[in-house]
Design a protein around this motif. Structure first.
Motif, PDB file in Angstrom:
ATOM      1  N   ILE A  58       8.293  20.687  17.889  1.00  0.00           N
ATOM      2  CA  ILE A  58       9.348  21.187  18.593  1.00  0.00           C
ATOM      3  C   ILE A  58       9.746  20.201  19.502  1.00  0.00           C
ATOM      4  N   ALA A  59       8.762  19.426  20.087  1.00  0.00           N
ATOM      5  CA  ALA A  59       8.961  18.486  21.280  1.00  0.00           C
ATOM      6  C   ALA A  59       9.623  16.924  20.738  1.00  0.00           C
ATOM      7  N   PRO A  78      17.218  15.536  20.535  1.00  0.00           N
ATOM      8  CA  PRO A  78      15.767  16.441  20.449  1.00  0.00           C
ATOM      9  C   PRO A  78      15.887  16.858  18.838  1.00  0.00           C
ATOM     10  N   TYR A  80      14.999  19.569  17.109  1.00  0.00           N
ATOM     11  CA  TYR A  80      15.489  20.940  17.009  1.00  0.00           C
ATOM     12  C   TYR A  80      16.292  21.389  17.731  1.00  0.00           C
TER      13      TYR A  80
ATOM     14  N   THR B  14       5.479  24.837  26.918  1.00  0.00           N
ATOM     15  CA  THR B  14       6.141  24.299  25.436  1.00  0.00           C
ATOM     16  C   THR B  14       7.669  24.425  25.896  1.00  0.00           C
ATOM     17  N   ARG B  15       8.674  24.371  25.040  1.00  0.00           N
ATOM     18  CA  ARG B  15      10.068  24.423  25.374  1.00  0.00           C
ATOM     19  C   ARG B  15      10.781  25.599  24.301  1.00  0.00           C
ATOM     20  N   PHE B  17      14.476  26.655  22.818  1.00  0.00           N
ATOM     21  CA  PHE B  17      15.767  25.961  22.386  1.00  0.00           C
ATOM     22  C   PHE B  17      16.721  27.290  22.434  1.00  0.00           C
ATOM     23  N   GLN B  23      17.815  23.286  26.576  1.00  0.00           N
ATOM     24  CA  GLN B  23      16.296  23.599  26.201  1.00  0.00           C
ATOM     25  C   GLN B  23      15.691  24.047  27.622  1.00  0.00           C
TER      26      GLN B  23
END
Lengths: 135, 280
Positions: A58-59, A78, A80, B14-15, B17, B23
């Motif tokens: 995801i990063a 990015p 995603y 974490t991130r 979306f 983000q």
């Protein structure tokens, strides 16, 4: 699997993105959503991918470089991002480095990348196994 | 209107979306068997608070005294115990479990924890000093703090002077962090931004003191027993609805059958009548 990996795998599944197999040296076309006032449209940005960072999770992100009106332009996307509509691989390049930062100091003929004629699609669905999505 | 906070374990970052392309960096906190271990009441202790315990500890590695304390509350031995001041009406029964629904999305919270220890750190790292110049006669002391004061008068270094020393490993509260997401099934609270401490450390989360009290807070706390009760009620309601539907269906069927029977009878009567007419 630890909780963070679990959450990230879940989010990747819920985003439902179809990321093609590409690496540094490949020419990619990125459809990026642009909002102008109230309406949104998709803007294509095509150039050479000069780096992939932080894996396929995801990063993850990638950098696309192109020469626009004689000026080098680089954009970092990015992997995603919900703003990315599509990623298509236009051309496979044959390079010997993971990061092609040396292209920044080159122009014209010396900044060319040879085409990879021996490219084989990955086995299976052609996508790289996403980290933590095995279960 | 003080209500209890929670003890949580920092899992990592974490991130997320968002739909609009944004983000959000989030810290994942987990509630692990968070139960009320004891109460403090104004009669007995002079103040009101709840003592919460979280995590799991091996009974044989828990001291006899603590084992007795947990046994009195009839809860499993806990790894981490902390007290939260509450107003008297928000006291929670001993043994109740608090779940992640305690906070709602968008709420502001204060998170306290012990920061990562940095050891003996110089003035540049510890207090953001500028250091000395790279050239112009500076030798060996490029990262030193420079002068620490005046001369014979006052003839001492003032107390509190910022100098090199031990950095980190102190309790810090980060205020006004926003809750992004909660998941009560897994006991997860996601908080926007960073939270003090390393991964795996314990932090305490409280309602933000510098924001007005939100109206939709769950008082005294979001409890497992309440959730179970709600689930049981929902199940019961569903079952009742199903039964009602079934009964209605049965009634409809019975009615239909009765109608058919009546129609059959009518037809028979007609036939009988016709027969009679034929006889005459």
């Amino acid at each position: 699997m630890d909780l963070i990996a679990e959450l990230e795998a879940e989010q990747i599944a819920s985003l439902g993105k179809d990321i093609p197999d590409f690496k540094a040296g490949d020419t990619v076309r990125v459809g990026y959503k642009v909002t102008e006032g109230t309406r949104t449209r998709v803007q294509n940005y095509e150039g050479v991918c000069i780096s992939r960072k932080n894996g396929a999770g995801i990063a993850g992100s990638f950098t696309v470089r192109k020469i626009s009106f004689g000026e080098g332009v680089e954009r970092v996307f990015p992997l995603y991002s919900t703003n990315i509509e599509s990623i298509t691989v236009v051309r496979r390049g044959r390079v010997r480095r993971a990061k092609l930062y040396y292209l920044r100091s080159r122009r014209g003929k010396s900044a060319r990348i040879a085409e990879d004629t021996t490219y084989k699609p990955l086995k299976g669905d052609g996508k790289k196994p996403v980290q933590g999505s095995a279960t | 209107m003080m209500r209890s906070g929670v003890i949580a374990k920092k899992i990592g970052m974490t991130r997320l979306f968002m739909e609009d392309g944004k983000q959000i960096p989030v810290t994942v906190l987990q509630l692990d068997g968070l139960q009320v271990v004891a109460q403090r009441t104004s009669d007995k202790d002079g103040y009101t608070a709840v003592q919460l315990g979280a995590g799991t500890a091996k009974a044989k590695r828990t001291s006899q005294a603590l084992r007795g304390h947990f046994a009195k509350a009839s809860v499993e031995p806990k790894r981490k115990v902390a007290e939260f001041r509450v107003s008297p009406e928000n006291l929670i029964e001993v043994g109740e479990e608090i779940i992640a629904d305690h906070y709602f999305e968008g709420q502001f919270v204060d998170v306290s924890g012990t920061t990562i220890g940095k050891g003996f750190a110089g003035a540049m790292k510890r207090h953001n000093f500028g250091g000395l110049r790279a050239t112009h006669g500076v030798s060996i002391s490029h990262r030193s703090h420079g002068s620490t004061g005046q001369c014979q008068d006052p003839g001492k270094v003032f107390k509190g002077k910022k100098m090199a020393g031990h950095m980190g490993a102190v309790r810090i509260t980060t205020q006004n962090l926003q809750v992004v997401k909660t998941d009560s099934d897994r006991g997860i609270i996601m908080i926007k931004g960073a939270v003090p401490g390393p991964k795996g450390s314990w932090v305490t989360v409280k309602d933000a003191v510098k924001k007005p009290t939100p109206e939709n807070l769950i008082l005294p706390a979001a409890l497992m027993s309440a959730k179970r009760e709600a689930m049981r009620q929902a199940e019961e309601a569903a079952r009742q609805a199903e039964e009602e539907a079934k009964a209605a269906e049965e009634a409809r069927l019975a009615e239909e059958a009765a109608q058919q029977e009546a129609a059959l009878k009518d037809a028979e009567a007609d036939i009988e009548a016709e027969k009679k007419e034929g006889d005459e």
